[in-house]
Structures are given as C-alpha cells and as structure tokens.
Design an enzyme around this catalytic site. Structure first.
Site, short mmCIF file in Angstrom:
data_model
loop_
_atom_site.label_atom_id
_atom_site.label_comp_id
_atom_site.label_asym_id
_atom_site.label_seq_id
_atom_site.Cartn_x
_atom_site.Cartn_y
_atom_site.Cartn_z
N GLY A 183 27.79 49.42 45.73
CA GLY A 183 27.54 48.11 46.33
C GLY A 183 26.34 47.38 45.77
O GLY A 183 25.77 46.53 46.45
N SER A 184 25.98 47.65 44.51
CA SER A 184 24.85 46.92 43.95
C SER A 184 25.20 45.43 43.78
O SER A 184 24.34 44.56 43.94
CB SER A 184 24.38 47.52 42.63
OG SER A 184 25.29 47.25 41.59
N ASN A 185 26.48 45.14 43.50
CA ASN A 185 26.88 43.73 43.44
C ASN A 185 26.82 43.09 44.83
O ASN A 185 26.40 41.94 44.96
CB ASN A 185 28.28 43.58 42.84
CG ASN A 185 28.24 43.51 41.33
OD1 ASN A 185 27.77 42.52 40.76
ND2 ASN A 185 28.71 44.56 40.67
N LEU A 240 38.14 49.10 43.68
CA LEU A 240 38.92 49.75 42.63
C LEU A 240 40.39 49.90 42.97
O LEU A 240 41.12 50.63 42.29
CB LEU A 240 38.28 51.11 42.29
CG LEU A 240 36.81 51.00 41.87
CD1 LEU A 240 36.22 52.37 41.55
CD2 LEU A 240 36.62 50.05 40.69
N LYS A 241 40.84 49.20 44.00
CA LYS A 241 42.25 49.28 44.38
C LYS A 241 42.90 47.91 44.24
O LYS A 241 42.22 46.88 44.20
CB LYS A 241 42.36 49.75 45.84
CG LYS A 241 41.95 51.22 46.03
CD LYS A 241 43.03 52.10 45.51
CE LYS A 241 42.87 53.59 45.66
NZ LYS A 241 41.84 54.17 46.39
N ASN A 262 37.13 38.35 41.49
CA ASN A 262 36.80 39.72 41.07
C ASN A 262 35.78 39.65 39.95
O ASN A 262 35.73 38.68 39.18
CB ASN A 262 38.06 40.43 40.56
CG ASN A 262 37.78 41.88 40.16
OD1 ASN A 262 37.04 42.59 40.85
ND2 ASN A 262 38.34 42.34 39.06
N HIS A 286 34.57 42.05 36.66
CA HIS A 286 34.93 43.21 35.84
C HIS A 286 33.85 43.39 34.79
O HIS A 286 33.38 42.40 34.22
CB HIS A 286 36.30 42.98 35.19
CG HIS A 286 36.74 44.15 34.36
ND1 HIS A 286 37.19 45.33 34.93
CD2 HIS A 286 36.75 44.35 33.01
CE1 HIS A 286 37.48 46.19 33.97
NE2 HIS A 286 37.22 45.62 32.80
N ASP A 313 42.75 43.36 37.27
CA ASP A 313 41.83 42.80 36.26
C ASP A 313 42.48 41.68 35.46
O ASP A 313 42.32 41.57 34.24
CB ASP A 313 41.32 43.90 35.29
CG ASP A 313 40.37 44.85 35.95
OD1 ASP A 313 39.76 44.49 36.98
OD2 ASP A 313 40.23 45.98 35.45
N GLU A 357 26.01 41.27 35.60
CA GLU A 357 26.90 41.01 36.76
C GLU A 357 26.08 40.46 37.91
O GLU A 357 26.50 39.52 38.60
CB GLU A 357 27.58 42.31 37.22
CG GLU A 357 28.61 42.85 36.27
CD GLU A 357 29.26 44.13 36.79
OE1 GLU A 357 29.65 44.17 37.97
OE2 GLU A 357 29.38 45.09 36.01
#
Ligand code: GAR
Length: 212
Positions: A16-18, A88-89, A105, A107, A148, A177
């Site tokens: 969860g750094s983003n 990641l899903k 999203n 990436h 993606d 990011e």
C-alpha cells in the site's frame, strides 16, 4: 472544478505504498480535490488495510470475483472513482462496464510493454532488464476488461542504470509511481481528464506531467 471532494475507493493487494502516496497528496497539495473513502483488498493480510484502519477509513476484504459485493460497497460508501494501487486481481467485467471511465490502474512499466497476467512485482522489472531496455517507468491508464490494458493517461520515464537489479529498478519506478499516480488521480477527479464513450482519453494531465 468539483465543488466537493471526489470520493475514491482504493483497491490494493499489498503493502500500500501507493495508497499512502495518494493519502498524502489529498491531505496536502491536492486537499479538497478527492478523499479516500474506502479501501478494498482481496488479501486479509494486505498492509494497505492497516494503513486505512489507522486513519479510520472503511477497509474491507472482498473476494475478487464477487461483483455484487464490490458493487454494494461502492454504492454504500457513495464512491465516485476507483483506483487500483497494486491490486493484482481482475476487476469483474460487469464492474468494469458499470464503471466505464471511472477505474484507474498504475502499472510499474511502460505499457503496452511488460504488462499482462503474471506481470507483477519483481517479475516486471526482471523482464525489463532481460530485454535490455534503456528506460522503464510507471503507466497510469483507464481500466478495461483486460489485465494491464486500457487507454493510457500518463507515463513517466525512468532510466535503467548499468548494474541495475530488479530490486533497484523496482524502487526507482515505485518512487515515480508515487509522484505520478496521485497527480493523475487528481486530474481525473477534478474532471481535467476523462474517458470518452468511444474510449478515447480527453484532456491532458497537468503540465508537470510528461505524458510520454
Ligand atoms: C506497484 O509497483 C504497482 O505498480 C504494482 O504493484 C506495486 C504495489 O506496490 N502493480 C502491478 O504490478 C499491477 N499489474 P504498493 O502496494 O506498495 O503500492
């Protein structure tokens, strides 16, 4: 300009750094533009859930394929924009369709290269190094029904340096990011960037962002 803060849901599977960078951005420079009103994870152990709970933000674990449960949460919390941050899903196709132009999203590579199922974490950066690429960097895009994939809003170029390991490159891209994603989220939340019904990105990210 929005008259109220856009209510965002952050979907995250990991550390969860983003998420943290997004929280900091809307606490600071972009205060009032958007607020994180919900955090959703497919993984009960995701650090992102702890970051949310520490701030009294509703944090829920949902099975990734349970579209009705996801829709119920988004409705109940009056969410207006969904941002995937290390999620990641797959988001269920019916949710993607219902939320056309309202799911983003990030990436950690310059899509369309080095993306798709199985391309996450250090695998992405190992593939970039193995291909001998001279640059990498994050991509922010609208989400469609493929992993993606979907119209690109912005990218930031990051150099690949001699002797780079996947870990070193991952850390450099992650920093980018954290700069890029919150600003693009603010642009979409404020209506400066949107997706047309034909699937084209309308508007540009703020000038400080090079949309390369
Ligand atoms: C980030 O590098 C993000 O780009 C990547 O997962 C990491 C999550 O880090 N996402 C993908 O690979 C999606 N295909 P975080 O949990 O610290 O934000």
């Amino acid at each position: 300009m929005n008259e109220h803060a856009t209510r965002i849901a952050v979907f995250a599977s990991g550390n969860g750094s983003n998420l943290q960078a997004i929280l900091d951005h809307f606490d600071g420079p972009a205060f009032g533009v958007a607020e994180v009103a919900l955090v959703v994870s497919d993984k009960p152990t995701a650090g992102a859930l702890d970051r949310a709970r520490a701030r009294d933000i509703p944090a829920h674990v949902v099975h990734h394929a349970d579209a009705p449960a996801i829709e119920r949460l988004l409705d109940a919390l009056r969410i207006e924009l969904v941002v995937l941050a290390g999620y990641l899903k797959f988001v269920p196709a019916e949710v993607v369709r219902a939320w056309h132009g309202r799911i983003l999203n990030v990436h950690p590579a310059l899509l369309p290269a080095f993306g798709g199922p199985g391309m996450y974490g250090l695998r992405v950066h190992a593939a970039v190094l193995a291909a001998g690429a001279r640059t990498s960097g994050p991509t922010v895009h609208f989400v469609d029904e493929q992993y993606d994939h979907g119209p690109v809003i912005a990218q930031e170029q990051v150099p690949v340096l001699p002797g780079d390991t996947p870990q070193a490159l991952a850390a450099r891209v992650l920093e980018a990011e954290h700069r890029l994603y919150p600003r693009v989220i603010a642009d979409v939340a404020a209506g400066r960037v949107r997706l047309s019904s034909r699937g084209e990105v309308i508007g540009a990210s703020s000038p400080s962002l090079s949309s390369s």
